[in-house]
Design an enzyme around this catalytic site. Structure first.
Site, PDB file in Angstrom:
ATOM      1  N   HIS A 266      -4.458  -2.135   2.082  1.00 25.02           N
ATOM      2  CA  HIS A 266      -4.028  -1.716   3.411  1.00 25.02           C
ATOM      3  C   HIS A 266      -3.845  -2.930   4.312  1.00 25.02           C
ATOM      4  CE1 HIS A 266      -3.891   2.367   5.296  1.00 25.02           C
ATOM      5  NE2 HIS A 266      -4.135   2.752   4.063  1.00 25.02           N
TER       6      HIS A 266
ATOM      7  N   TYR B 170     -12.215  -0.809   6.942  1.00 20.87           N
ATOM      8  CA  TYR B 170     -11.333   0.035   7.749  1.00 20.87           C
ATOM      9  C   TYR B 170     -11.131  -0.532   9.142  1.00 20.87           C
ATOM     10  CZ  TYR B 170     -12.100   3.245   3.895  1.00 20.87           C
ATOM     11  OH  TYR B 170     -12.167   3.796   2.648  1.00 20.87           O
ATOM     12  N   LEU B 171     -12.184  -1.085   9.724  1.00 15.01           N
ATOM     13  CA  LEU B 171     -12.019  -1.717  11.028  1.00 15.01           C
ATOM     14  C   LEU B 171     -11.169  -2.973  10.906  1.00 15.01           C
ATOM     15  CD1 LEU B 171     -12.566  -1.711  14.005  1.00 15.01           C
ATOM     16  CD2 LEU B 171     -14.779  -2.822  13.586  1.00 15.01           C
ATOM     17  N   ALA B 172     -11.302  -3.684   9.801  1.00 13.06           N
ATOM     18  CA  ALA B 172     -10.459  -4.864   9.576  1.00 13.06           C
ATOM     19  C   ALA B 172      -8.981  -4.475   9.621  1.00 13.06           C
ATOM     20  CB  ALA B 172     -10.803  -5.511   8.237  1.00 13.06           C
ATOM     21  N   ASP B 173      -8.628  -3.353   8.994  1.00  8.66           N
ATOM     22  CA  ASP B 173      -7.244  -2.871   9.034  1.00  8.66           C
ATOM     23  C   ASP B 173      -6.756  -2.714  10.466  1.00  8.66           C
ATOM     24  OD1 ASP B 173      -7.171  -2.697   6.293  1.00  8.66           O
ATOM     25  OD2 ASP B 173      -7.514  -0.532   6.221  1.00  8.66           O
ATOM     26  N   GLN B 174      -7.596  -2.096  11.296  1.00  5.80           N
ATOM     27  CA  GLN B 174      -7.177  -1.745  12.645  1.00  5.80           C
ATOM     28  C   GLN B 174      -7.124  -2.958  13.585  1.00  5.80           C
ATOM     29  OE1 GLN B 174      -9.115   1.788  14.282  1.00  5.80           O
ATOM     30  NE2 GLN B 174      -9.628   2.442  12.226  1.00  5.80           N
TER      31      GLN B 174
ATOM     32  N   GLN C 288      -3.251   5.159  17.347  1.00  6.22           N
ATOM     33  CA  GLN C 288      -2.979   3.832  16.793  1.00  6.22           C
ATOM     34  C   GLN C 288      -1.533   3.410  17.024  1.00  6.22           C
ATOM     35  OE1 GLN C 288      -3.980   3.599  12.658  1.00  6.22           O
ATOM     36  NE2 GLN C 288      -6.171   3.394  13.033  1.00  6.22           N
TER      37      GLN C 288
ATOM     38  N   GLU D 141       0.818  -1.212   0.000  1.00  6.58           N
ATOM     39  CA  GLU D 141       0.000   0.000   0.000  1.00  6.58           C
ATOM     40  C   GLU D 141       0.851   1.260   0.000  1.00  6.58           C
ATOM     41  OE1 GLU D 141      -1.810   3.342   2.137  1.00  6.58           O
ATOM     42  OE2 GLU D 141      -0.471   1.890   3.068  1.00  6.58           O
TER      43      GLU D 141
END
Length: 337
Positions: free
Chosen positions: A306, A281-285, A100, A10
């Site tokens: 990502h 996006y939550l999967a990324d975090q 983060q 990414e």
């Protein structure tokens, strides 16, 4: 020392944040070259410098190349010391991205911590505060630690000036499975605005009511104090038995309110049509805490670049196997072994 080419995958700032967090947790030094090479403005920006500086401070680390515009960064960790810390981005850079970077090391420390983060709270290309508080942290709290976040003042681009406070009670991360989101409990939409005409937010929320069929009670306009603007964000929230998803759209110069709203509505419609526990996006975090827990699983939509890049960075530091497996219904399951 672990060497990472920041232009791979990414190619953004997530590589820097995850690498510094993992360096503090594992005690392994890291050097990142070609930092953010795939961005229109390569190198470290102010919010990245603040994030790494925060990691350096809490972990007594040594850094080389920590300045705005730097394309190479070396990070040698020391011992993470919990406590009370204040970090100011100095611009509208994202407080969420700074959080983060330091959250996982402080979650695994041996005493509580309190953070005060100042800068942007509702930024494009970063998770807004509402997403962190309602989507991300509830999953973290299910894994053992206790994290409470409070929004003191909104901060929009370009002014910034926002403030969040975070209390962290550490505990070992335990594996959990988040495969079913359960029944839909409720929906809500808010068009927040400050220092801008009311009709911008009104036009956004009218699209939400029309295209999603949400009532006036479920979708409304909220005006913030003028001195917290100018700024505008559309937040669409769906609550299920076992989790919450928030989709956001940001007002921008030259982009109509209708376009902002339709894009957010489209993303929310896609999520509602799936049966995934978390969105992209939550999967990324969640990848980093699930990897540090050493197990667990969750369902999501098609994994983003990502996420795939994050898995690669995690693999450089931890002896973990993370992988996505597509299911017959179109969702993907992330498992950690």
């Amino acid at each position: 020392m672990i060497i990472i080419d920041g232009s791979e995958g990414e190619g953004g700032g997530q590589v820097v944040r995850n690498a510094c967090a993992l360096s503090l947790v594992t005690g392994k030094a890291v050097r990142i070259e070609n930092v953010r090479a795939k961005r229109s403005k390569p190198g470290l920006m102010r919010q990245h410098v603040t994030a790494v500086e925060a990691a350096r401070v809490i972990g007594n680390a040594e850094c080389e190349g920590l300045n705005v515009g730097s394309s190479a960064l070396s990070f040698t960790p020391g011992r993470v010391v919990p406590g009370e810390y204040r970090f100011a981005v100095g611009t509208a850079g994202s407080t969420g991205l700074v959080l983060q970077t330091v959250l996982m090391p402080l979650l695994l420390a041996d005493a509580p911590s309190r953070l005060v983060l100042e800068g942007g709270t509702h930024n494009m290309l970063a998770p807004p505060f509402d997403f962190i508080a309602k989507c991300f942290l509830p999953v973290i709290n299910r894994m053992g630690p206790k994290v409470e976040a409070r929004l003191i003042r909104h901060g929009f681009y370009p002014r910034g000036g926002g403030r969040i406070e975070v209390d962290i009670s550490p505990a070992p991360l335990r594996p959990i499975n988040c495969l079913e989101r359960g029944s839909l409990i409720g929906v809500s939409g808010q068009a927040l605005f400050a220092g801008l005409p009311f009709e911008i937010a009104e036009r956004e929320i009218n699209i939400v009511r029309r295209d999603l069929g949400w009532s006036e009670r479920e979708a409304c306009v909220r005006e913030l104090p003028e001195d917290q603007g100018p700024g505008n964000i559309l937040l669409l929230e769906v609550q299920f038995e076992h989790g919450t998803e928030i989709v956001s759209g940001f007002g921008q110069l030259g982009v109509t309110a209708e376009r902002v709203s339709k894009k957010a509505v489209g993303r929310m419609s896609g999520f509602l049509e799936s049966n995934a526990f978390v969105g992209p996006y939550l999967a990324d975090q969640l990848l980093l805490p699930f990897a540090l827990a050493g197990g667990g699983s969750f369902t999501t939509v098609k994994p983003s670049q990502h996420s795939l890049t994050a898995i690669d960075v995690i693999g450089r530091f931890l002896d973990r196997q993370l992988g996505f497996t597509q299911q017959p219904g179109g969702t993907h399951v992330l498992t950690v072994r």
